[in-house]
Scaffold this motif. Structure first.
Motif: not given
Ligand code: HEM
Length: 519
Positions: A113, A121, A125, A438
């Motif tokens: 991740l 991603w 996630r 992020r």
């Protein structure tokens, strides 16, 4: 923009297509309207010194919130401006990837991740974040308490023997024990054992740190790759960890298959509340490399970061006895002698502020790394795709333009009745857990982990820098380490008897507690 927009209108009236106009004006803007990004020249040596973010701070004071650092064929943009950080991390985050970071971490995290980008991603996630739900974090508080208790026993023995302790490595063991249990239900027991697997984790970690500060990617040199004893050791360590992971996944899968529990949003298996268990129960593919990459990523992400936060918190506390005294007062009155529970997290306000402030002064990691995937405009400057960017959280957190007395450890700067500071309410001047899509998924986990550890340790002990301890200097890998450890003298606290309080609201209230007459 007055003249170009007038010109644009006139040209448009002449029947020139929008596409052509867009292209033309983009070109004009790209070449003329934007100033050149300030360039820090002749500072090449700077970045190779020990803690590389210190020279970047000096350059920030000279060149400002965005500048270019060039050495040889490589160049980096150094960002220390909150609005630009916000643009990169949140507003236009899809235009940036993890860049160099993904290359450096590939050997250990693969497409996990932290380094992953794009669709991989997004999918991962979405799969992993739900595992860290409220009930999971609440279950973790107990784990934090028990692990810290083991550290307390160790310190107790040291206090009896009058031996100094090196806190940085103890914190590293503490947080390894915690994250192993929390992520895949594995007891490293590194506070008491020194097994091969613990050493393997450190071998891999050190390699990741060496790579992140290496001037050239030595691990890609063909012959070196095959004969270097260091790389051989790293590969053996990786294999050992992967074998253990495979076993843990198999054991966990068996538990999931045999249990009666229905999977739901706040699913927790009481015997094994780990993230791995949640992921397997939710249907994650056991045979995938992706699952292993993500587990490894969380192991590393949650280990050294928290260890570093604790190390620097105790260093800061040792220099501010007034803060320590206030902290101990709060902990005594909120916790007494119990193990902390989730409800205490709200009440340990000053403890939380101490950690907030420690993460401001020592952000982990001190820089965030990105690469632009398309052209963009940052502040008044335009940038091209393919730029490597360092967002210096260190600079943001210590900027004399953004903070009063920026270098001072002052938990009081965060009012107790104010909100818990984060990147949103501090408008990207404060980003201990990053920001945007992020942002750290372990922020709540880590905050509580640190609150529990700090509270339980200062409740039982006083901490002082050991006599003759080496000066505490910084060096960097992925997080900020000390160069020679944090050597401390630990003594048991002599505490006044604890008067149990039934209701917290009576604490510090003006009204005296009335003793009923005639009894
Ligand atoms: C991402 C800090 C603990 C898992 C991040 C980022 C920061 C950070 C600054 C953003 C990185 C970037 O934008 O490039 C911290 C600190 C911690 C901590 C200071 C402890 C005090 C943890 C823990 C876990 C964790 C305990 C695991 C449970 C992750 C993951 C990401 C991440 C998976 C990547 C998220 C993504 O890219 O979608 N962390 N972290 N962290 N952290 Fe943490």
């Amino acid at each position: 923009s007055g003249v170009p927009s007038q010109l644009r209108k006139s040209l448009s009236k002449l029947g020139i297509s929008h596409e052509l106009l867009d292209f033309f004006f983009k070109w004009i803007e790209g070449t003329e309207n934007y100033p050149k990004i300030p360039e820090a020249k002749g500072q090449i040596r700077a970045i190779r010194s020990e803690a590389f973010f210190i020279p970047l701070y000096e350059l920030y004071l000279i060149y400002g919130g965005i500048f270019r650092l060039t050495f040889g064929p490589k160049s980096f943009l150094i960002v220390s401006d909150p609005a630009i950080a916000k643009r990169i991390l949140r507003e236009n985050s899809k235009a940036y990837s993890k860049g160099i970071l993904a290359e450096i971490l590939d050997f250990v995290m693969g497409k996990g991740l932290i380094p992953a980008d794009g669709e991989i991603w997004r999918v991962r996630r979405r799969a992993i974040v739900p595992a860290l739900h409220q009930k999971y974090v609440a279950a973790m508080i107990n784990l934090f308490g028990k692990a810290t208790d083991r550290l307390c026993e160790k310190l107790d023995a040291a206090a009896s023997d009058g031996e100094d302790v090196e806190m940085e490595s103890l914190f590293s063991h503490l947080t390894l024990d915690i994250i192993g249990k929390a992520v895949f239900n594995y007891d490293f027991d590194s506070l008491t054992n020194d097994t091969g697997i613990v050493e393997a984790v450190y071998t891999v970690l050190r390699e990741a740190e060496d790579r992140s500060v290496a001037p050239i990617p030595f691990w890609e040199i063909p012959i070196w790759k095959d004969i270097s004893p260091k790389l051989k050791k790293v590969n053996a360590a990786l294999k050992l960890i992967n074998d253990v992971l495979d076993d843990l996944i198999a054991v966990c899968k068996k538990m999931v298959d045999e249990e009666e529990l229905q999977f739901h949003d706040e699913y927790v298996n009481e015997q094994d509340p780990s993230i791995l268990h949640f992921l397997l129960a939710s249907g994650d593919d056991v045979s995938s490399k992706q699952l292993r990459d993500d587990l490894m990523t969380m192991l590393i992400a949650g280990h050294e970061t928290s260890a570093a936060v604790l190390t620097w918190t105790f260093y800061l506390l040792s220099k501010e006895p007034g803060v320590m005294a206030k902290l101990q007062d709060e902990v005594d009155s909120v916790l007494g002698d119990r193990l902390p529970v989730i409800e205490d997290m709200k009440k340990l306000k000053y403890t939380t502020r101490v950690i907030n402030e420690s993460m401001r002064l020592y952000p982990q990691p001190p820089v965030l790394i990105r690469r632009s995937l398309e052209d963009d405009v940052l502040g008044e400057y335009s940038i091209k795709r393919g730029e490597d960017i360092f967002i210096s959280v260190w600079n943001l957190h210590r900027s004399p333009h953004l903070w009063d007395d920026a270098d001072r450890f002052n938990p009081e700067r965060w009012p107790l009745d104010g909100p818990n500071p984060n990147e949103t309410n501090q408008n990207f001047c404060y980003l201990p857990f990053g920001g945007g899509p992020r942002k750290c998924i372990g922020d709540m986990f880590a905050s509580f982990e640190n609150v529990v550890a700090v509270a339980m340790l200062v409740r039982r002990f006083n901490f002082q820098m050991a006599l003759g301890a080496p000066p505490v200097k910084m060096t960097t890998g992925a997080t900020i380490h000390t160069t020679e450890g944090l050597k401390m003298t630990v003594t048991r606290r002599m505490r006044p008897p604890i008067v149990p309080t039934l209701d917290n609201t009576t604490l510090g209230a003006e009204e005296p507690i009335r003793i009923p007459e005639g009894e």
